[in-house]
Design an enzyme around this catalytic site. Structure first.
Site, PDB file in Angstrom:
ATOM      1  CD  GLU A   1      -1.546  -2.320   1.541  1.00 35.38           C
ATOM      2  OE1 GLU A   1      -0.427  -2.429   1.850  1.00 35.38           O
ATOM      3  OE2 GLU A   1      -2.291  -2.922   1.911  1.00 35.38           O
TER       4      GLU A   1
ATOM      5  CE  LYS B   1     -18.044  -5.822   4.271  1.00 38.56           C
ATOM      6  NZ  LYS B   1     -17.672  -6.097   3.002  1.00 38.56           N
TER       7      LYS B   1
ATOM      8  CG  PHE C   1      -9.982  -8.843  12.069  1.00 40.44           C
ATOM      9  CD1 PHE C   1      -8.462  -9.172  11.705  1.00 40.44           C
ATOM     10  CD2 PHE C   1     -10.128  -9.358   9.893  1.00 40.44           C
ATOM     11  CE1 PHE C   1      -8.056 -10.192  11.110  1.00 40.44           C
ATOM     12  CE2 PHE C   1      -9.499  -9.778   9.213  1.00 40.44           C
ATOM     13  CZ  PHE C   1      -8.530  -9.773  10.241  1.00 40.44           C
ATOM     14  CD  GLN C   2      -7.664  -6.779   7.579  1.00 38.37           C
ATOM     15  OE1 GLN C   2      -8.488  -6.811   7.426  1.00 38.37           O
ATOM     16  NE2 GLN C   2      -6.547  -8.072   7.447  1.00 38.37           N
TER      17      GLN C   2
ATOM     18  CG  MET D   1      23.554  10.970   2.623  1.00 37.32           C
ATOM     19  SD  MET D   1      24.571  11.815   1.906  1.00 37.32           S
ATOM     20  CE  MET D   1      23.251  12.238   0.586  1.00 37.32           C
TER      21      MET D   1
END
Lengths: 161, 562
Positions: free
Chosen positions: B49, B161, B111-112, B476
């Protein structure tokens, strides 16, 4: 230097968190914070007291203005303003001190809002200095509990010449 | 007719002109994906993502449109945070849509479930939790308006949802007005006059420009001002391309790895005209010594950027294009001034600094120098490629040695400095400009941060070129360790790495490697001719450094030179 801001915001969830987060994210401290709905139920007024040099205060002002939910920011301490805070003080009041506590409450135009055999609870309002003075005078008598609202403020009306 | 939240969302996206979404599905967004599949909007499936946001970010930079991301709740949402913070740091218009658990489960540790609105509050321009299907259309309208207007930035919409399943009448708000949000675009005439007078009075002016030039499409006005008043010009990393890199008045980038010429000019100027730049610490170095003899004009659309780090004499809150246009008009009235003559001495001094210490590197026999690779990339693409970079030495060599001629041709994570930005950004850029050559200039460390996007690029048939400058170190950090930590290379070795040529082949792409200088040009030529994803690996010396360098906390005039 101490500054008092009036921040008019949308009355929506999360807005206070955005304002507070702006301070914590920059390591600035909020000394006092008061929030309540205004006459327009879609808006809330936040009174916020903070401290900082000129540059920090300018940034705070601009950053507050930048928040999408903020409608107006006024640094009321830039001009004449009135400020008030309310405090509830529960003070030991037994024997000889019982009368003394009452006298104190009276001198500072406090109101006794609860009484028990050993304590008085006093309601007081005033600016920061007055609240400080009362608490200092009551301390030796035995303060058991203090609840403060934090400052609310408003610019003074312009006087007609 | 009543539509579901998901249907309304898709309809609104179409109305906002969205034709491409970068995303990754999950349980909380199945309904949206189901509707998306039926629509004309193209969806690009990424493999992580974070990459979706970087790709959308670069898509926005190339097209000037809003980049759009769709991910699921919880881990899908948290994985976007780095991308969002990067877009925020660079003021890039991106709308991120995250799925959320059903409203009745919010706050129940479902959940999630994650409070993504809370998490992203400090790194978005604004964000929303949409709690009712009735709010979907208005929220989408506001989100896009906020992302693209004023100082652009990322906006997040968290979409539960059940809100996507519920139905309501669809009404798209054709106009938008937000009571609390009114950015200032037009420059104040009085301030323009003050600024114009300062330019007339100055004898050693410098234009210092940042990403705001590109965001406001003000390149033509900038060149107009610089050329009219003969003002030498420098830019931040984000401003590169805003002024032609081959222009006689161009001094190169300034700051920590800026040119000697730019840093000296800023230190010695009597007027600094900052346009769409924010005086970042990587640019200013030690603040007390930055442009310390100069009056400062600062043009920026965001008032919080003005007088944040340095005190400004003339603040102009406005869109850069508008302000520069007005400044040019003001200065054109000064017909008696012969600008060339007026600034002749100053320009001679600037040219002298440039001649004394131009950007350079030491060539070594048999060794590929990274700067040489970037020079050849520039030559062989005739400066017309879109360059994306990762972060670190590769980024600075790209900034120094590729002469960006046009705006929107360099995509780099400037503010946040995200390793792993360049490759997904190249994917976004290639989708935005299918006919352009897109090259990700990468380090061997950075490329491994989002290397999984090889699959995305292959799936979308994107002929992106990745040029890995492989020094087997986090270059770097290693450079700092070498210069300031007695060569104690704590945890910067990247010696254990994949065989990048084989890795490319494993994905069905093309892998090329150059280990000698004479192989560099053939490898680049072959890559440019290949209509496929290509990894070019250039094996460079372990200890090559980026110069000039201003050590952290020093004045920009205290440069370490080649």
């Amino acid at each position: 230097m101490k500054h008092t801001f009036s921040v008019l915001v949308e009355n929506k969830p999360g807005v206070l968190s955005r304002v507070a987060g702006l301070f914590s994210g920059r390591g600035f401290n909020i000394e006092s914070l008061c929030v309540a709905e205004t006459l327009d139920s879609e808006l809330s007024l936040i009174t916020l007291v903070t401290r900082g040099d000129e540059q920090i205060i300018e940034q705070i002002n601009k950053q507050l203005n930048k928040l999408i939910n903020v409608l107006k920011v006024v640094d009321v301490s830039e001009g004449d303003f009135v400020e008030r805070e309310m405090v509830l003080v529960k003070v030991k009041a037994e024997g000889n001190t019982r009368a003394e506590v009452l006298r104190m409450a009276d001198i500072f135009r406090g109101k006794i809002v609860d009484v028990s055999p050993r304590e008085y609870t006093i309601e007081l309002t005033g600016d920061e200095n007055k609240i400080k003075a009362v608490l200092e005078l009551l301390r030796p008598l035995g303060i058991k509990e203090v609840a403060r609202t934090g400052t609310i403020a408003m610019p003074r009306s312009k006087k007609m010449p | 007719m009543k539509l579901t939240g998901a249907q309304i969302l898709i309809e609104c996206l179409k109305k906002e002109g969205v034709d491409l979404i970068f995303g990754f599905p999950g349980g909380a967004v199945i309904d949206i994906y189901d509707e998306l599949m039926k629509s004309s909007i193209r969806h690009v499936l990424v493999r992580h993502e974070q990459a979706a946001v970087h790709a959308a970010d670069a898509y926005a930079r190339v097209t000037g449109k809003v980049g759009v991301v769709l991910v699921t709740s919880g881990p899908g949402a948290t994985n976007t945070v780095t991308g969002i913070a990067s877009a925020y740091g660079d003021s890039i218009p991106v709308v991120v849509m995250t799925g959320q658990v059903p409203t009745k489960l919010i706050g129940n540790d479902a959940f999630q479930e994650v409070d993504i609105v809370g998490i992203t509050r400090p790194c978005t321009k604004h964000n929303y939790l949409v709690k009712s299907v009735k709010d979907v259309a208005q929220t989408v309208r506001e989100a896009f308006h906020l992302a693209r207007s004023g100082r652009p930035g990322p906006v997040l919409m968290d979409l539960p949802k059940d809100v996507m399943v519920d139905r309501t009448e669809f009404k798209y708000p054709e106009t938008i007005s937000m009571r609390t949000y009114n950015p200032t675009y037009g420059a104040h005439v009085g301030q323009i006059e003050k600024a114009g007078k300062l330019i007339v009075q100055s004898s050693r002016p410098v234009l210092y420009v940042g990403g705001g030039i590109i965001a406001s499409n003000a390149a033509a006005e900038l060149t107009g001002l610089a050329t009219l008043a003969q003002i030498p010009t420098t830019a931040t990393l984000m401003g590169l391309g805003g002024f032609p890199g081959t222009h006689p008045l161009w001094m190169g980038m300034l700051g920590m790895h800026g040119t000697y010429c730019s840093n000296m000019a800023v230190a010695n100027c009597d007027l600094l005209i900052a346009v769409g730049a924010r005086f970042d610490d990587r640019v200013t170095g030690k603040l007390d010594a930055f442009a310390s003899h100069a009056k400062i004009i600062h043009i920026d659309i965001d008032p919080t950027s003005i007088s944040k780090n340095v005190r400004v004499d003339v603040p102009i809150v406005a869109d850069c294009k508008n302000a520069l246009g007005k400044l040019v008009t003001f200065l054109k009235r000064e017909k008696d001034i012969n600008w060339k003559e007026k600034h002749e001495e100053w320009l001679a001094q600037v040219r002298d600094w440039d001649k004394k210490h131009p950007l350079s590197y030491k060539e070594e026999k048999g060794v590929i120098k990274p700067q040489y690779v970037v020079e050849k990339l520039y030559e062989l693409t005739k400066g017309k490629a879109i360059i994306t970079t990762e972060v670190g030495q590769n980024q600075m060599w790209a900034a120094q040695f590729y002469k960006f001629a046009e705006p929107r041709s360099l995509m780099t994570s400037g503010g946040l400095g995200v390793m792993g930005y360049g490759f997904p950004a190249a994917i976004g850029a290639q989708l935005a400009a299918p006919d352009r050559i897109v090259i990700d200039i990468a380090g061997d460390g950075s490329i491994q941060m989002n290397i999984q996007e090889m699959a995305t690029a292959m799936e979308q048939r994107l002929p992106v070129k990745i040029a890995i400058l492989n020094n087997q170190y986090l270059g770097m950090v290693r450079q700092w360790q070498e210069l300031f930590y007695g060569k104690r290379y704590a945890a910067t070795s990247m010696a254990t790495a994949p065989d990048f040529v084989k890795l490319a082949e494993a994905y069905g792409a093309v892998g090329l490697r150059a280990t000698k200088p004479e192989e560099v040009v053939p490898v680049i030529k072959k890559a440019l001719k290949t209509p496929n994803l290509v990894i070019m690996e250039f094996v460079i010396p372990h200890e090559e450094k980026v110069y000039p360098m201003v050590p952290a906390g020093k004045a920009t005039t205290e440069m370490l030179l080649v």
